[in-house]
Design a protein around this motif. Structure first.
Motif, short mmCIF file in Angstrom:
data_model
loop_
_atom_site.label_atom_id
_atom_site.label_comp_id
_atom_site.label_asym_id
_atom_site.label_seq_id
_atom_site.Cartn_x
_atom_site.Cartn_y
_atom_site.Cartn_z
N SER A 1 0.84 -1.19 0.00
CA SER A 1 0.00 0.00 0.00
C SER A 1 0.88 1.24 0.00
N PHE A 2 0.47 2.29 -0.74
CA PHE A 2 1.25 3.52 -0.85
C PHE A 2 0.37 4.72 -0.50
N PRO A 3 0.12 4.95 0.80
CA PRO A 3 -0.73 6.08 1.20
C PRO A 3 -0.22 7.43 0.72
N ASN A 4 1.11 7.57 0.61
CA ASN A 4 1.66 8.87 0.20
C ASN A 4 1.40 9.17 -1.27
N LYS A 5 0.91 8.17 -2.03
CA LYS A 5 0.60 8.40 -3.44
C LYS A 5 -0.87 8.72 -3.67
N VAL A 6 -1.65 8.76 -2.59
CA VAL A 6 -3.03 9.20 -2.71
C VAL A 6 -3.04 10.72 -2.92
N LYS A 7 -3.78 11.17 -3.91
CA LYS A 7 -3.84 12.59 -4.24
C LYS A 7 -5.24 13.13 -3.95
N VAL A 8 -5.31 14.31 -3.37
CA VAL A 8 -6.60 14.94 -3.09
C VAL A 8 -6.58 16.38 -3.58
N HIS A 9 -7.74 16.86 -3.99
CA HIS A 9 -7.85 18.26 -4.39
C HIS A 9 -9.31 18.68 -4.30
N GLY A 10 -9.53 19.96 -4.19
CA GLY A 10 -10.89 20.47 -4.14
C GLY A 10 -11.08 21.47 -3.02
N GLY A 11 -11.99 22.41 -3.23
CA GLY A 11 -12.24 23.47 -2.27
C GLY A 11 -12.76 22.97 -0.93
N GLY A 12 -13.36 21.78 -0.91
CA GLY A 12 -13.90 21.25 0.33
C GLY A 12 -12.85 20.91 1.37
N LEU A 13 -11.58 20.96 0.99
CA LEU A 13 -10.49 20.73 1.94
C LEU A 13 -9.99 22.03 2.57
N ARG A 14 -10.55 23.16 2.13
CA ARG A 14 -10.05 24.45 2.60
C ARG A 14 -11.11 25.24 3.37
N ALA A 15 -12.32 25.29 2.83
CA ALA A 15 -13.34 26.13 3.47
C ALA A 15 -14.73 25.63 3.08
N GLY A 16 -15.73 26.12 3.82
CA GLY A 16 -17.10 25.73 3.53
C GLY A 16 -18.08 26.72 4.13
N ARG A 17 -19.36 26.49 3.83
CA ARG A 17 -20.43 27.32 4.37
C ARG A 17 -21.45 26.44 5.06
N PRO A 18 -22.06 26.94 6.13
CA PRO A 18 -23.05 26.13 6.85
C PRO A 18 -24.20 25.71 5.95
N SER A 19 -24.60 24.45 6.07
CA SER A 19 -25.75 23.87 5.35
C SER A 19 -25.55 23.83 3.84
N ALA A 20 -24.32 24.04 3.37
CA ALA A 20 -24.03 23.97 1.94
C ALA A 20 -23.05 22.82 1.68
N SER A 21 -23.22 22.16 0.56
CA SER A 21 -22.37 21.01 0.24
C SER A 21 -20.96 21.45 -0.14
N SER A 22 -19.97 20.81 0.44
CA SER A 22 -18.57 21.03 0.10
C SER A 22 -18.01 19.73 -0.49
N VAL B 1 -8.34 11.90 6.18
CA VAL B 1 -8.39 11.03 5.01
C VAL B 1 -7.28 10.00 5.16
N LYS B 2 -7.66 8.73 5.24
CA LYS B 2 -6.69 7.68 5.47
C LYS B 2 -6.78 6.61 4.39
N PHE B 3 -5.64 5.99 4.13
CA PHE B 3 -5.58 4.86 3.21
C PHE B 3 -4.80 3.75 3.90
N SER B 4 -5.43 2.60 4.05
CA SER B 4 -4.84 1.49 4.80
C SER B 4 -4.47 1.93 6.22
N ASN B 5 -5.39 2.69 6.83
CA ASN B 5 -5.26 3.14 8.23
C ASN B 5 -4.11 4.12 8.44
N GLN B 6 -3.58 4.70 7.37
CA GLN B 6 -2.53 5.70 7.49
C GLN B 6 -3.01 7.02 6.88
N ASP B 7 -2.72 8.12 7.58
CA ASP B 7 -3.05 9.44 7.03
C ASP B 7 -2.34 9.65 5.71
#
Length: 414
Positions: free
Chosen positions: A324-345, A397-403
């Motif tokens: 398993s290579f958790p460090n090769k998991v890639k994430v992107h998107g505004g939902g990782l930075r900010a959000g608004r109440p009752s609005a989908s991120s 966000v974890k992959f194989s129980n690793q951040d």
């Protein structure tokens, strides 16, 4: 006909399970040609006597869903596809009591503070406190090692415990603090003990032994003098290793003179555990997967001779199954930075290069934020959540129980 009505669910987790165990079920979604553009979104949440952490991992044509109830009783499990209930949703599931289950708290919610964490003087009490008020149930364990045997004494406080110790000999002490058998943030800590207050004031605090995703770092010593060219590194661990096997190398800086700070950093395809095994000279690392790693040895921020070293890590012949290579998991998107109440991120998770493993997403905040997981046409996993109230939310966000790299993410909802 809605996409939700075409989903098929199966598995024992739809009926219930045992307290303190993972309960699973499968969701088979329609084939891609039957999905709307962009893919269908699967969302689920569970409510009951306890907050049951729920996660999922992709399988052909769907997902395997896992939830972990920490208390017995009746839970309501809701499964939606494109915001419509799948057949028979919501489900009423019964979780039976498990007398062998011992709840485990969250070590990441603990913290250690106080002047005793920064250093001290021989013969004088060093004080510090450990805050566990938000960590839940668990066992707190401390171990202090150094040039002399030193006893830790404890007293209760409103947020946890107050500790003190009286060092008898000057030098570097290591304080390991664990909660529910896991190191709290920053542990193990390095504490410098001086002979006099004047000497203590002249010292710069040593850094903690620390680990980071996809690598590890250790920093030893204080000061800024010395000649990096006089340091010598030796041992097979500078050049080769076997995945999952502890490997040792040595660094001799005694001839560098003038005091100084040794910094060691190792990066590569997987998370690496790096520890000091012989005070100031012997180091040991354990990689999680094969590949090419870089080992950097710096003395006062300057490479010592031979650094950086290229370490070739081969496969463990006794290891069964893919890596398993958790460090090769890639994430992107505004939902990782900010959000608004009752609005989908929303944010996206790319597992294309991550190997074998299980993806899990957990959100902690002022109130529970339901998580929606879906498949995008490009193969990425779409994660959506709706924070109900303003405040600070933490997304793990974890992959194989690793951040994965960057996790946990702190999101401000305003």
């Amino acid at each position: 006909m809605s996409t939700a009505s075409l989903c098929k669910l199966s598995g024992a987790g739809l009926e219930g399970g045992l307290q303190g165990t993972h309960c699973e079920f499968n969701v088979e979604m329609p084939v891609r040609e039957m999905q709307p553009a962009g893919g269908s979104e699967l969302s689920m949440h569970i409510r009951g006597p306890s907050k049951a952490v729920i996660s999922s991992r992709p399988i052909p044509n769907g997902y395997t869903v896992d939830y972990f109830p920490s208390e017995p009783g009746e839970y309501i499990l809701t499964v939606l596809c494109d915001n419509d209930h799948v057949p028979s949703s919501p489900f009423t599931v019964q979780v039976k009591s498990n007398p062998e289950y011992k709840p485990v708290g969250n070590h990441l919610k603990c913290s250690a503070t106080g002047p005793g964490m920064k250093g001290g003087i021989v013969g004088k009490a060093c004080l510090f406190s450990v805050d566990v008020k938000d960590a839940g149930q668990g066992k707190l364990a401390l171990a202090l090692t150094g040039p002399s045997k030193t006893e830790l004494t404890r007293s209760d406080s409103s947020s946890g415990y107050e500790y003190q110790f009286v060092p008898k000999v000057a030098g570097e002490y290591t304080l390991k603090i664990a909660f529910s058998d896991k190191d709290i943030p920053g542990s193990p800590f390095l504490i410098h003990i001086s002979e006099t207050e004047q000497e203590l004031n002249q010292q710069q605090p040593s850094a903690n032994l620390n680990r980071n995703q996809g690598g590890a770092a250790v920093q030893i010593g204080v000061g800024s003098g010395g000649d990096p060219s006089k340091c010598k590194a030796y041992g097979d661990g500078l050049y080769k290793s076997v995945a999952l096997k502890p490997t040792t190398f040595y660094v001799n800086c005694r001839e560098a003179g003038g005091g100084g700070k040794l910094h060691i950093r190792m990066t590569g395809p997987s998370k690496t555990d790096l520890v000091e095994v012989e005070k100031g000279s012997g180091f040991q690392y354990t990689t999680k997967a094969p590949g090419t790693y870089e080992l950097v040895l710096l003395f006062n921020e300057v490479h010592i001779p031979g650094s950086p070293f290229t370490v070739i890590v081969s496969e463990d012949p006794n290891h069964r199954g893919p890596y398993s290579f958790p460090n090769k998991v890639k994430v992107h998107g505004g939902g990782l930075r900010a959000g608004r109440p009752s609005a989908s991120s929303t944010f996206y998770v790319d597992l294309a290069d991550a190997g074998a493993g299980t993806l899990s997403v957990e959100i902690q905040g002022p109130e529970e934020a339901p998580i929606q997981l879906g498949k995008h046409d490009n193969g990425q996993t779409v994660v959506s959540y709706v924070p109900p109230v303003p405040g600070e939310y933490v997304i793990a966000v974890k992959f194989s129980n690793q951040d994965i790299s960057g996790s946990p993410f702190t999101v401000s909802v305003q």
